[in-house]
Motif scaffolding. Structure first.
Motif, PDB file in Angstrom:
ATOM      1  N   VAL A  30       0.905  -1.280  -0.199  1.00 55.74           N
ATOM      2  CA  VAL A  30      -0.249  -0.175  -0.065  1.00 55.74           C
ATOM      3  C   VAL A  30       0.743   1.376   0.282  1.00 55.74           C
ATOM      4  O   VAL A  30       0.700   2.256  -0.546  1.00 55.74           O
ATOM      5  N   TYR A  53       0.864   4.110  -2.492  1.00 59.65           N
ATOM      6  CA  TYR A  53       0.949   5.326  -2.650  1.00 59.65           C
ATOM      7  C   TYR A  53       2.215   6.220  -2.969  1.00 59.65           C
ATOM      8  O   TYR A  53       1.533   7.422  -3.291  1.00 59.65           O
ATOM      9  N   ARG A  54       3.862   6.261  -2.615  1.00 56.48           N
ATOM     10  CA  ARG A  54       4.262   6.473  -3.139  1.00 56.48           C
ATOM     11  C   ARG A  54       4.448   7.672  -4.725  1.00 56.48           C
ATOM     12  O   ARG A  54       5.107   8.276  -4.857  1.00 56.48           O
ATOM     13  N   LEU A  66       1.434   8.315  -6.179  1.00 52.41           N
ATOM     14  CA  LEU A  66       0.644   8.641  -6.552  1.00 52.41           C
ATOM     15  C   LEU A  66       1.101   9.997  -6.280  1.00 52.41           C
ATOM     16  O   LEU A  66       2.058  10.809  -6.057  1.00 52.41           O
ATOM     17  N   ILE A  71      -0.981  12.307  -0.161  1.00 56.76           N
ATOM     18  CA  ILE A  71      -1.257  11.225   0.754  1.00 56.76           C
ATOM     19  C   ILE A  71      -0.833  11.417   2.070  1.00 56.76           C
ATOM     20  O   ILE A  71       0.781  11.060   2.345  1.00 56.76           O
ATOM     21  N   ILE A 101      -0.314   8.454   5.901  1.00 56.08           N
ATOM     22  CA  ILE A 101      -1.062   7.340   7.079  1.00 56.08           C
ATOM     23  C   ILE A 101      -1.079   7.611   7.703  1.00 56.08           C
ATOM     24  O   ILE A 101       0.056   8.547   8.757  1.00 56.08           O
ATOM     25  N   HIS A 139       3.871   9.858   4.613  1.00 57.40           N
ATOM     26  CA  HIS A 139       4.154  11.019   3.529  1.00 57.40           C
ATOM     27  C   HIS A 139       4.869  10.530   2.173  1.00 57.40           C
ATOM     28  O   HIS A 139       5.915  10.062   2.062  1.00 57.40           O
ATOM     29  N   ASN A 140       4.020  10.646   1.067  1.00 62.10           N
ATOM     30  CA  ASN A 140       4.314  10.704  -0.597  1.00 62.10           C
ATOM     31  C   ASN A 140       5.064  12.399  -0.531  1.00 62.10           C
ATOM     32  O   ASN A 140       4.846  12.605   0.263  1.00 62.10           O
ATOM     33  N   VAL A 164      -6.261   6.240   6.082  1.00 57.94           N
ATOM     34  CA  VAL A 164      -5.285   7.173   5.035  1.00 57.94           C
ATOM     35  C   VAL A 164      -6.045   8.503   4.795  1.00 57.94           C
ATOM     36  O   VAL A 164      -7.525   8.608   4.758  1.00 57.94           O
ATOM     37  N   SER A 212      -6.523  11.615   1.906  1.00 59.17           N
ATOM     38  CA  SER A 212      -5.709  12.316   0.979  1.00 59.17           C
ATOM     39  C   SER A 212      -6.615  13.529   0.658  1.00 59.17           C
ATOM     40  O   SER A 212      -7.174  14.443   1.181  1.00 59.17           O
TER      41      SER A 212
END
Length: 426
Positions: free
Chosen positions: A91, A95-96, A98, A102, A104, A114-115, A189, A191
């Motif tokens: 997961v 997310y990285r 995207l 994002i 978590i 955090h991405n 999560v 977003s």
């Protein structure tokens, strides 16, 4: 602490709890074994049977406890293993990649991950810090608390004002496996969906309709009246027709300028949050604009005097937009300060000081109460004076938007009877 590390920590804590329970049961196991041996030596059947049952019970308990540590069944722990240990490594990797921010979070709103998109949009998050260390909006924190308490997804709209206005739709949802009970999640999560462009477009459309309808009403009414006059009373009057056609041409030209300025303003607003990255030498740019405006200044009887430094005067900016700024300020000084007959243009560059571009006229000046509103759309100190000089009321609004994009300031100083100074500080 990353999400995967958090899950591993939970697993270690569960193992320690299991070991602690087994250690507490060990004395009972020893006593039961001794009782069984003594009962066997003394041939006491009742004690042998009792000790045997105790040993069997302890064995079953140990088996069930070990199974709970491995499978973490809902009957034993109240949380499904899939709900907590959903393959979070996969997961996080997804997310990285995207391009939307994002985060978590844990159940206490600690940021576990955090991405890169979140770091670009919102800044760096301290590792393992609480969400409020970076986002202090009470609405966001209340939304997170509500989702943690109820286990239900939530969303809200949030605006950031600095460094430029951004609008996000925030959504928070628990990370749950299929079929997991609501409220069993320990990770959430959060977003951020950027809707700034949509909001800006909506506002631009409404502003354009309101402003255009207001400003175009007068010239359209004039055109309609002159057309009716030419078709009626002046149908056979060639001199009147020539006069009216000249006025109609002026009104149509004014409408054209108005539409061009509105479209220019709209384009600037679309990219106001994107800072330019080119290097522009202001010295030849200002001289070029002065040369282009010499015929206008000559018609108005104004002398444009240049006060330029030696060498390059470079700033970071967009050349075409800076031409608009310089042209607008010098042209306004010539039109509205023509009574002073002189317009001074200064470009200053000092070591350790910001670059400044100034336009000084010696006209009638601007009353102090009007100065703060000069950059508003369609704001005019004198409506009649502005229209007689073919102004649209949008010039300084365009200047303000360009300078906002360039992270520059417009400073206006005016004194009645002594003139006005417009200064751009980069």
């Amino acid at each position: 602490m990353s999400v995967v590390e958090a899950v591993q920590k939970d697993g270690r804590q569960t193992g320690m709890q299991v070991a602690s329970k087994i250690r507490r049961g060990w004395p009972i196991f020893v006593v039961a074994t001794l009782v069984a041996i003594i009962a066997w030596l003394l041939h006491i059947d009742i004690l042998m049977v009792a000790a045997g049952w105790v040993l069997i019970a302890l064995s079953v308990f140990a088996i069930r406890l070990g199974s709970a540590a491995v499978t973490n069944t809902p009957e034993e722990e109240g949380i499904e293993d899939d709900a907590d240990d959903q393959p979070l490594a996969e997961v996080v990797s997804a997310y990285r990649a995207l391009d939307i921010p994002i985060l978590i979070l844990s159940s206490d709103a600690t940021v576990l991950f955090h991405n890169p998109a979140a770091e670009r949009a919102l800044g760096e998050f301290p590792q393992g810090a609480h969400l409020s260390a970076r986002l202090r909006s009470p609405g966001i924190l209340d939304m997170v608390r509500e989702t943690v308490a109820t286990g239900e997804p939530n969303q809200m709209e949030h605006s950031e004002r600095l460094p430029s206005e951004r609008v996000y739709i925030l959504r928070i949802a628990p990370i749950l496996a299929e079929g997991a009970p609501v409220g069993s999640a320990r990770f959430y999560v959060l977003s951020f969906r950027d809707v700034s462009e949509l909001r800006r477009l909506d506002r631009m459309r409404s502003d354009f309709v309101a402003n255009a309808s207001h400003e175009l009403r007068t010239p359209l009414a004039s055109l309609r009246g002159f057309i009716e006059t030419i078709q009626g009373p002046a149908k056979a009057d060639a001199r009147a027709q020539e006069k009216f056609l000249g006025i109609m041409h002026d009104q149509a030209t004014r409408m054209s300028r108005l539409v061009d300025d509105l479209l220019s303003l709209s384009r600037l607003e679309l990219k106001s949050h994107i800072a330019p990255d080119q290097r522009v030498d202001l010295l030849p740019l200002v001289c070029h604009v002065r040369d282009a405006l010499l015929p206008l200044a000559s018609d108005l009887g104004v002398d444009i005097r240049m006060h330029m430094p030696e060498g390059k005067v470079e700033v970071t900016g967009d050349r075409d937009e800076l031409v608009q700024v310089v042209e607008n300020l010098i042209e306004n000084a010539c039109k509205y300060g023509q009574e002073g007959e002189v317009v001074d243009v200064y470009l200053t560059r000092e070591e350790g000081q910001p670059v400044e571009f100034s336009v000084v006229d010696r006209g009638p000046g601007i009353p102090a109460e009007h100065v703060p509103r000069l950059t508003e759309r369609f704001y005019r100190v004198s409506v009649a004076d502005s229209r007689s000089k073919k102004g649209t009321g949008l010039g300084l609004a365009i200047v303000k938007h360009i300078l906002t994009r360039h992270r520059a300031r417009l400073i206006v100083k005016s004194e009645i009877g002594r003139g006005t100074t417009f200064t751009v500080r980069f």
